[in-house]
Enzyme design. Structure first.
Site, short mmCIF file in Angstrom:
data_model
loop_
_atom_site.label_atom_id
_atom_site.label_comp_id
_atom_site.label_asym_id
_atom_site.label_seq_id
_atom_site.Cartn_x
_atom_site.Cartn_y
_atom_site.Cartn_z
N ASN A 185 -10.44 14.65 13.11
CA ASN A 185 -10.78 13.94 11.87
C ASN A 185 -12.29 13.84 11.67
O ASN A 185 -12.81 14.28 10.64
CB ASN A 185 -10.08 12.58 11.81
CG ASN A 185 -8.58 12.72 11.62
OD1 ASN A 185 -7.98 13.66 12.13
ND2 ASN A 185 -7.97 11.81 10.91
N ASN A 219 -3.17 5.35 11.91
CA ASN A 219 -3.57 6.17 13.05
C ASN A 219 -4.54 5.35 13.89
O ASN A 219 -5.17 4.42 13.40
CB ASN A 219 -4.33 7.42 12.54
CG ASN A 219 -3.37 8.50 12.07
OD1 ASN A 219 -2.37 8.81 12.73
ND2 ASN A 219 -3.68 9.13 10.94
N GLY A 222 0.85 -1.19 0.00
CA GLY A 222 0.00 0.00 0.00
C GLY A 222 0.88 1.24 0.00
O GLY A 222 0.91 2.02 0.95
N ALA A 223 1.63 1.41 -1.10
CA ALA A 223 2.61 2.51 -1.17
C ALA A 223 1.91 3.80 -1.60
O ALA A 223 2.14 4.33 -2.69
CB ALA A 223 3.73 2.14 -2.13
N GLY A 224 1.04 4.31 -0.73
CA GLY A 224 0.34 5.57 -0.98
C GLY A 224 1.11 6.73 -0.36
O GLY A 224 2.35 6.77 -0.42
N GLU A 242 -11.87 6.18 7.71
CA GLU A 242 -11.14 5.32 8.65
C GLU A 242 -11.69 5.56 10.07
O GLU A 242 -10.98 6.04 10.95
CB GLU A 242 -9.65 5.70 8.59
CG GLU A 242 -8.72 4.55 8.36
CD GLU A 242 -7.26 5.00 8.31
OE1 GLU A 242 -6.96 6.21 8.33
OE2 GLU A 242 -6.41 4.10 8.23
N ASN A 272 -6.45 13.08 16.30
CA ASN A 272 -7.26 12.41 15.26
C ASN A 272 -8.69 12.14 15.71
O ASN A 272 -9.63 12.30 14.93
CB ASN A 272 -6.61 11.08 14.85
CG ASN A 272 -5.28 11.27 14.14
OD1 ASN A 272 -4.27 10.69 14.53
ND2 ASN A 272 -5.26 12.08 13.10
N LYS A 309 -1.02 11.02 19.73
CA LYS A 309 -1.42 11.26 18.34
C LYS A 309 -2.93 11.18 18.21
O LYS A 309 -3.57 12.01 17.55
CB LYS A 309 -0.73 10.21 17.43
CG LYS A 309 -1.07 10.32 15.96
CD LYS A 309 -0.20 11.30 15.23
CE LYS A 309 -0.80 11.88 13.97
NZ LYS A 309 -0.88 11.01 12.82
N SER A 326 -7.09 13.88 6.92
CA SER A 326 -7.17 12.75 5.97
C SER A 326 -8.62 12.28 5.84
O SER A 326 -9.03 11.83 4.76
CB SER A 326 -6.26 11.61 6.41
OG SER A 326 -6.54 11.26 7.75
N1 NDP Z 1 -0.98 10.50 5.04
C1 NDP Z 1 -0.64 10.89 6.25
O1 NDP Z 1 -0.15 12.00 6.45
C2 NDP Z 1 -0.79 9.96 7.42
C3 NDP Z 1 -1.37 8.72 7.30
N2 NDP Z 1 -1.42 7.88 8.41
C4 NDP Z 1 -2.02 6.57 8.31
O2 NDP Z 1 -1.35 5.82 7.31
C5 NDP Z 1 -2.26 4.91 6.69
C6 NDP Z 1 -2.19 5.13 5.18
O3 NDP Z 1 -2.65 6.44 4.91
P1 NDP Z 1 -2.29 7.20 3.56
O4 NDP Z 1 -0.91 6.85 3.13
O5 NDP Z 1 -2.61 8.61 3.78
O6 NDP Z 1 -3.36 6.54 2.57
P2 NDP Z 1 -3.28 6.36 0.99
O7 NDP Z 1 -4.68 6.11 0.54
O8 NDP Z 1 -2.53 7.47 0.35
O9 NDP Z 1 -2.42 5.04 0.84
C7 NDP Z 1 -2.96 3.75 0.78
C8 NDP Z 1 -2.47 3.17 -0.52
O10 NDP Z 1 -2.76 1.77 -0.54
C9 NDP Z 1 -3.18 1.50 -1.87
N3 NDP Z 1 -3.90 0.24 -1.95
C10 NDP Z 1 -5.10 -0.06 -1.43
N4 NDP Z 1 -5.44 -1.32 -1.74
C11 NDP Z 1 -4.43 -1.80 -2.50
C12 NDP Z 1 -4.21 -3.03 -3.18
N5 NDP Z 1 -5.10 -4.01 -3.11
N6 NDP Z 1 -3.07 -3.19 -3.88
C13 NDP Z 1 -2.16 -2.20 -3.96
N7 NDP Z 1 -2.31 -1.00 -3.35
C14 NDP Z 1 -3.44 -0.81 -2.64
C15 NDP Z 1 -4.07 2.68 -2.20
O11 NDP Z 1 -4.39 2.73 -3.58
P3 NDP Z 1 -5.73 3.51 -4.05
O12 NDP Z 1 -5.45 4.98 -3.82
O13 NDP Z 1 -5.86 3.11 -5.48
O14 NDP Z 1 -6.85 3.04 -3.18
C16 NDP Z 1 -3.18 3.80 -1.73
O15 NDP Z 1 -2.20 4.14 -2.69
C17 NDP Z 1 -3.64 5.22 7.27
O16 NDP Z 1 -3.93 4.28 8.27
C18 NDP Z 1 -3.47 6.61 7.88
O17 NDP Z 1 -4.30 6.81 9.01
C19 NDP Z 1 -0.91 8.26 9.60
C20 NDP Z 1 -0.37 9.49 9.77
C21 NDP Z 1 -0.25 10.44 8.72
C1 KPL Z 2 -3.97 16.38 10.25
C2 KPL Z 2 -4.06 15.38 11.37
C3 KPL Z 2 -2.95 15.69 12.34
C4 KPL Z 2 -5.42 15.60 12.09
O1 KPL Z 2 -5.53 15.12 13.37
C5 KPL Z 2 -3.97 13.97 10.88
O2 KPL Z 2 -3.24 13.17 11.43
C6 KPL Z 2 -4.83 13.46 9.80
O3 KPL Z 2 -5.21 14.21 8.91
O4 KPL Z 2 -5.15 12.26 9.81
#
Ligand code: NDP
Ligand code: KPL
Length: 331
Positions: free
Chosen positions: A213, A102, A7-9, A286, A209, A205, A274
């Site tokens: 959120n 989170n 899940g390289a988002g 979420e 959230n 944290k 988010s």
């Molecule tokens: N972003 C942030 O600043 C923060 C995020 N987090 C936590 O990190 C976690 C991830 O968040 P975030 O990175 O923002 O989310 P994203 O949606 O950017 O990343 C998730 C990724 O997983 C991919 N994905 C889902 N299903 C599959 C699959 N079957 N095969 C391949 N890839 C897949 C998604 O693709 P697609 O988009 O196509 O669905 C997406 O690219 C969450 O739990 C969030 O709460 C915590 C703190 C900060």
């Molecule tokens: C911006 C922040 C800090 C809100 O609590 C966050 O972690 C989110 O967007 O999920």
């Protein structure tokens, strides 16, 4: 050392790019246009700390990667229960799984020797044990992400602030595997302290959230707008105070005051959480890990938490009305 980011988002690609820059063998597992862009151009990170591009291996097929030392789970927490087929090819006997989520993790009451709730399943985030069945407890390393990133366009990660990824074993051991992962993350320019009491960090944290959120999704307001609106700020403070009470009743001591936590959030400025971003993108919210599990822990510890319960009811309905279940036959 070999790491797969499943899940390289926004967060996963950022961590993967940093680890690769620090010399670790990294495999990013992604999909759709983001996969294609990273394959073709690498991961482009735009950051106030300096832009860079990394070129780790990128795929949609974990079988191409095989067994790794660490899986960094960058999926949203609500897809953990269904990620088994993607995860299986990556797992060797000692592979550890680090989730960037989170909120309350599925392993929360694991490894708490002597605690009255040791071994208790948090039903909201591990319904019927469906997550534990996929993400075995012995593999779990906790991670609290103090960092904010977004996918600005396919293949491009905008890093907004923060580089700290606190790590910790559920039982608090400063383990060899945590030290190895921490060293690799530090080599990639991240902060990665190994904490003996990671649950305290989880709550610090989560205080943000749990309030910002859902309220942002319900009001469509930015962090700054919620902090500057007196009645909303007061509701945030009440939700944070209830969360502190639950954390303490569950045996944690988050070392931060409500006012300090709100001031920190205010400094984030006109940023959409988010959850608001997910709502606007038509994605599931979420909710379970971020507020549902906190309400469950309130019940388990006997804390009334009325504000959290009310906001949880409203945000659950919003999630339902904006993401209605797909009727059978319409898929
Ligand atoms: N972003 C942030 O600043 C923060 C995020 N987090 C936590 O990190 C976690 C991830 O968040 P975030 O990175 O923002 O989310 P994203 O949606 O950017 O990343 C998730 C990724 O997983 C991919 N994905 C889902 N299903 C599959 C699959 N079957 N095969 C391949 N890839 C897949 C998604 O693709 P697609 O988009 O196509 O669905 C997406 O690219 C969450 O739990 C969030 O709460 C915590 C703190 C900060
Ligand atoms: C911006 C922040 C800090 C809100 O609590 C966050 O972690 C989110 O967007 O999920």
């Amino acid at each position: 050392m070999k790491v797969a980011v499943l899940g390289a988002g926004a967060i996963g690609a950022y961590v993967g790019a940093a680890l690769h820059r620090g010399g670790t063998e990294v495999h990013l597992i992604a999909r759709r246009a983001h996969l294609a862009a990273m394959r073709e151009h690498g991961v482009r990170v735009l950051s106030p700390r300096g832009d860079f591009t990394a070129h780790p291996h990128v795929t949609d097929d974990p079988a191409e990667v095989g067994e790794v030392d660490f899986v960094f789970l960058g999926l949203k927490a609500n897809s953990y229960a269904s990620c088994g087929p993607l995860l299986a090819p990556l797992l060797g006997p000692d592979t550890a799984v680090v989730a960037a989520q989170n909120g309350i993790p599925w392993w929360y009451f694991h490894g708490l020797e002597g605690h009255p709730l040791e071994g208790q399943r948090v039903e909201t985030v591990d319904p019927g044990g469906s997550v534990t069945a996929v993400l075995e407890l012995r593999r779990a390393i906790g991670c609290v992400v103090y960092c904010s990133t977004v996918v600005e366009e396919p293949g491009v990660i905008r890093h907004l602030e923060g580089t700290r990824f606190s790590l910790g074993e559920p039982d608090g051991e400063i383990s060899a595997r945590c030290k190895v992962l921490s060293a690799a993350m530090i080599a990639g320019g991240l902060k990665a302290p190994v904490e003996p009491r990671l649950r305290d960090d989880i709550w610090i944290k989560l205080m943000g959230n749990v309030a910002f959120n859902p309220l942002s999704a319900l009001t469509r307001a930015t962090m700054a707008q919620m902090c500057e609106h007196d009645d909303t700020r007061a509701l945030v403070a009440t939700m944070m105070t209830e969360t502190l009470e639950i954390a303490r009743a569950a045996g944690s001591e988050p070392g931060v005051s409500v006012e300090k936590r709100i001031d920190g959030a205010w400094r984030v400025g006109h940023h959409k959480t988010s959850m608001l971003q997910d709502l606007e993108a038509g994605k599931p919210l979420e909710i379970d890990a971020i507020i549902g599990a906190v309400v469950e822990l309130a019940g388990l510890t006997g804390v009334p938490a009325p504000a959290l319960r009310h906001v949880h009811a409203a945000i659950s309905l919003l999630d339902h009305t904006s993401n209605p279940p797909v009727p059978v036959g319409a898929r």
